[in-house]
Design a protein around this motif. Structure first.
Motif, PDB file in Angstrom:
ATOM      1  N   MET A  16       6.848   9.081  -1.625  1.00 18.08           N
ATOM      2  CA  MET A  16       5.883   7.995  -1.705  1.00 18.08           C
ATOM      3  C   MET A  16       6.188   6.995  -0.593  1.00 18.08           C
ATOM      4  O   MET A  16       7.197   6.298  -0.636  1.00 18.08           O
ATOM      5  N   ASP A  17       5.354   6.957   0.435  1.00 22.10           N
ATOM      6  CA  ASP A  17       5.518   6.034   1.550  1.00 22.10           C
ATOM      7  C   ASP A  17       4.881   4.696   1.210  1.00 22.10           C
ATOM      8  O   ASP A  17       3.940   4.616   0.411  1.00 22.10           O
ATOM      9  N   HIS A  18       5.349   3.639   1.849  1.00 22.99           N
ATOM     10  CA  HIS A  18       4.875   2.303   1.518  1.00 22.99           C
ATOM     11  C   HIS A  18       4.727   1.448   2.773  1.00 22.99           C
ATOM     12  O   HIS A  18       5.389   1.682   3.788  1.00 22.99           O
ATOM     13  N   PHE A  65      -2.492   4.225  -3.278  1.00 22.16           N
ATOM     14  CA  PHE A  65      -2.313   3.231  -4.326  1.00 22.16           C
ATOM     15  C   PHE A  65      -2.044   1.872  -3.674  1.00 22.16           C
ATOM     16  O   PHE A  65      -1.685   1.795  -2.499  1.00 22.16           O
ATOM     17  N   ALA A  66      -2.201   0.829  -4.462  1.00 25.23           N
ATOM     18  CA  ALA A  66      -1.914  -0.532  -3.985  1.00 25.23           C
ATOM     19  C   ALA A  66      -1.264  -1.319  -5.109  1.00 25.23           C
ATOM     20  O   ALA A  66      -1.577  -1.113  -6.292  1.00 25.23           O
ATOM     21  N   LEU A  67      -0.357  -2.213  -4.728  1.00 27.83           N
ATOM     22  CA  LEU A  67       0.319  -3.101  -5.670  1.00 27.83           C
ATOM     23  C   LEU A  67       0.087  -4.546  -5.251  1.00 27.83           C
ATOM     24  O   LEU A  67       0.135  -4.863  -4.065  1.00 27.83           O
ATOM     25  N   THR A  76       0.855  -1.182   0.000  1.00 22.95           N
ATOM     26  CA  THR A  76       0.000   0.000   0.000  1.00 22.95           C
ATOM     27  C   THR A  76       0.893   1.233   0.000  1.00 22.95           C
ATOM     28  O   THR A  76       1.900   1.281   0.703  1.00 22.95           O
ATOM     29  N   LEU A  77       0.529   2.220  -0.790  1.00 25.89           N
ATOM     30  CA  LEU A  77       1.341   3.417  -0.972  1.00 25.89           C
ATOM     31  C   LEU A  77       0.472   4.654  -0.841  1.00 25.89           C
ATOM     32  O   LEU A  77      -0.709   4.624  -1.207  1.00 25.89           O
ATOM     33  N   ASP A  78       1.031   5.717  -0.320  1.00 25.52           N
ATOM     34  CA  ASP A  78       0.394   7.015  -0.465  1.00 25.52           C
ATOM     35  C   ASP A  78       1.465   8.096  -0.541  1.00 25.52           C
ATOM     36  O   ASP A  78       2.644   7.855  -0.255  1.00 25.52           O
ATOM     37  N   LEU A  79       1.047   9.283  -0.955  1.00 26.71           N
ATOM     38  CA  LEU A  79       1.986  10.360  -1.247  1.00 26.71           C
ATOM     39  C   LEU A  79       2.208  11.213  -0.008  1.00 26.71           C
ATOM     40  O   LEU A  79       1.249  11.699   0.602  1.00 26.71           O
ATOM     41  N   HIS A  80       3.470  11.387   0.362  1.00 26.51           N
ATOM     42  CA  HIS A  80       3.864  12.194   1.513  1.00 26.51           C
ATOM     43  C   HIS A  80       3.840  13.675   1.144  1.00 26.51           C
ATOM     44  O   HIS A  80       4.411  14.072   0.122  1.00 26.51           O
ATOM     45  N   ARG A  81       3.097  14.487   1.912  1.00 26.20           N
ATOM     46  CA  ARG A  81       2.975  15.939   1.721  1.00 26.20           C
ATOM     47  C   ARG A  81       2.190  16.293   0.445  1.00 26.20           C
ATOM     48  O   ARG A  81       2.377  17.364  -0.133  1.00 26.20           O
TER      49      ARG A  81
END
Length: 426
Positions: free
Chosen positions: A232-234, A194-196, A147-152
């Motif tokens: 992009m944190d994960h 986002f998800a991979l 799982t990912l999302d954007l930092h700031r």
């Protein structure tokens, strides 16, 4: 042949030609065979469950309606038009909708695609996750969830506006498409989330891929010239090591994602507090080549020392490969290899990582150790090893990478081979 000046009738479209051929063929069949065929035909094209006699009756009505319509409009009417009219007027098609096959496929694709990024959406994520989990269970293989999302990201919208935020989201999607294998899947499951799904992928491989995604994402953002440093944190969860079910894996990945977000947030706050007074030099020269580490341990190209921490800590640093920006190497003076941060390395022991050396690609070396500053390799001999050489690195998960290398130290092993530490040069 028609005489000159005689108008040539227009050629029928392929669909109408098919209907004409079908009508001619049915005329030559006896009644039971015609009824059996038409029953299956109407079931296939209109999902109608009719008896054989009803099917024959509708077909005869269609032929009669065609003659009436042709006489009314003064030109031949296609069988497809007459059949649609009969089915509609008889009430068998309550809401008749005619749609081309390509248009139908486009609608199906749009239903599972995020319109902004072109990635699959949350609906397809749930369906694909269940299928991949079932496949992983059946064949006893690992499955990685990231799982990912954007930092700031919110700061981008606040300072640059939402159109620029959309560009950042599209850059994130382009990054995922570029970094993933063909067997992997990427999804946009929320605003900046986002998800991979990574089949046959364990934890070290998934973490290495995450770091690769971070590096490519940073390169994608350079043309946008943002005043905010977006990252992009994960969070990673692996089936079956972490959990057996989809909801459990999602929860674990989310927990690890937010742990990393809090760590990065604290690190960015600390970094901004001390940005004006750096406590360490910005660059360090490469160590002298006459210092040799133990031959029994992998040796970092940056430090030439054996790892001081337990091997399990390698997972945290596993995704740091290729993370150094090209500007760090380009800014270094001649014959000085700059290291602007604490050395990180990835042990390639136990993997099939290798390097193809030279322009001709006739020589191979086993990759032992990989970091953002260089690579450590093992060769059978040092013959014909130039001071600068081209190489193609083949590392699990990552695509082949072409690099320029400069050997900075050499060491003979107990088995008679040679370990060579090479720095990346631009």
């Amino acid at each position: 042949m028609p005489s000159p000046g005689t108008p040539v009738p227009p050629r029928l479209p392929i669909e109408d030609f098919y209907f004409e051929l079908l009508a001619d063929t049915l005329e030559g069949l006896d009644l039971p065979a015609r009824g059996q065929f038409l029953q299956r035909y109407f079931r296939a094209i209109a999902h109608l469950d009719l008896r054989e006699t009803e099917s024959v009756q509708i077909w005869d009505e269609m032929l009669s309606r065609r003659r009436e319509l042709s006489s009314l409009v003064g030109r031949p009417v296609s069988l497809k038009t007459a059949l649609t009219d009969v089915l509609t007027s008889s009430g068998l098609l309550r809401v008749p909708i005619l749609i081309e096959y390509e248009e139908l496929k486009r609608l199906e694709l749009n239903a599972v695609t995020d319109p902004l990024t072109g990635l699959h959406n949350r609906r397809l994520f749930a369906e694909t996750f269940d299928k991949e989990l079932n496949r992983a269970r059946r064949y006893g293989q690992p499955l990685g969830l990231v799982t990912l999302d954007l930092h700031r990201f919110k700061e981008v919208n606040d300072q640059h506006g939402h159109p620029r935020g959309d560009e950042v989201l599209r850059a994130a999607a382009a990054t995922l498409k570029k970094a993933l294998r063909t067997s992997d899947s990427a999804f946009r499951i929320g605003g900046d989330e986002f998800a991979l799904l990574l089949p046959q992928t364990d934890s070290p491989q998934a973490l290495a891929l995450c770091r690769r995604v971070q590096t490519v994402f940073a390169e994608m953002l350079l043309p946008l010239q943002l005043a905010v440093s977006v990252g992009m944190d994960h969070g990673v969860a692996i089936f079956p090591q972490d959990a057996e079910h989809a909801d459990q894996l999602i929860r674990i990945a989310d927990e690890r994602l937010y742990q990393l977000k809090h760590t990065n947030h604290a690190r960015s706050v600390d970094g901004s507090a001390h940005a004006q007074t750096p406590s360490v030099p910005e660059t360090q020269a490469a160590p002298s080549p006459d210092i040799a580490g133990p031959a029994s341990q992998p040796i970092s190209i940056e430090t030439r020392r054996s790892p001081e921490k337990a091997e399990t800590t390698i997972v945290t640093a596993a995704s740091s490969a290729f993370a150094a920006p090209a500007a760090e190497l380009a800014a270094a003076p001649a014959r000085v290899f700059a290291v602007q941060r604490k050395a990180e390395r990835v042990s390639m022991t136990g993997t099939n990582a290798y390097a193809v050396l030279g322009d001709q690609g006739t020589r191979r070396a086993r990759v032992l150790d990989l970091g953002f500053g260089g690579v450590a390799m093992e060769l059978d001999s040092l013959e014909d090893l130039p001071e600068n050489l081209l190489a193609v690195l083949h590392v699990p998960i990552l695509p082949p990478v072409r690099v320029n290398l400069k050997p900075v130290w050499k060491q003979q092993t107990d088995q008679g081979g040679f370990r060579v530490g090479c720095a990346f040069v631009s």
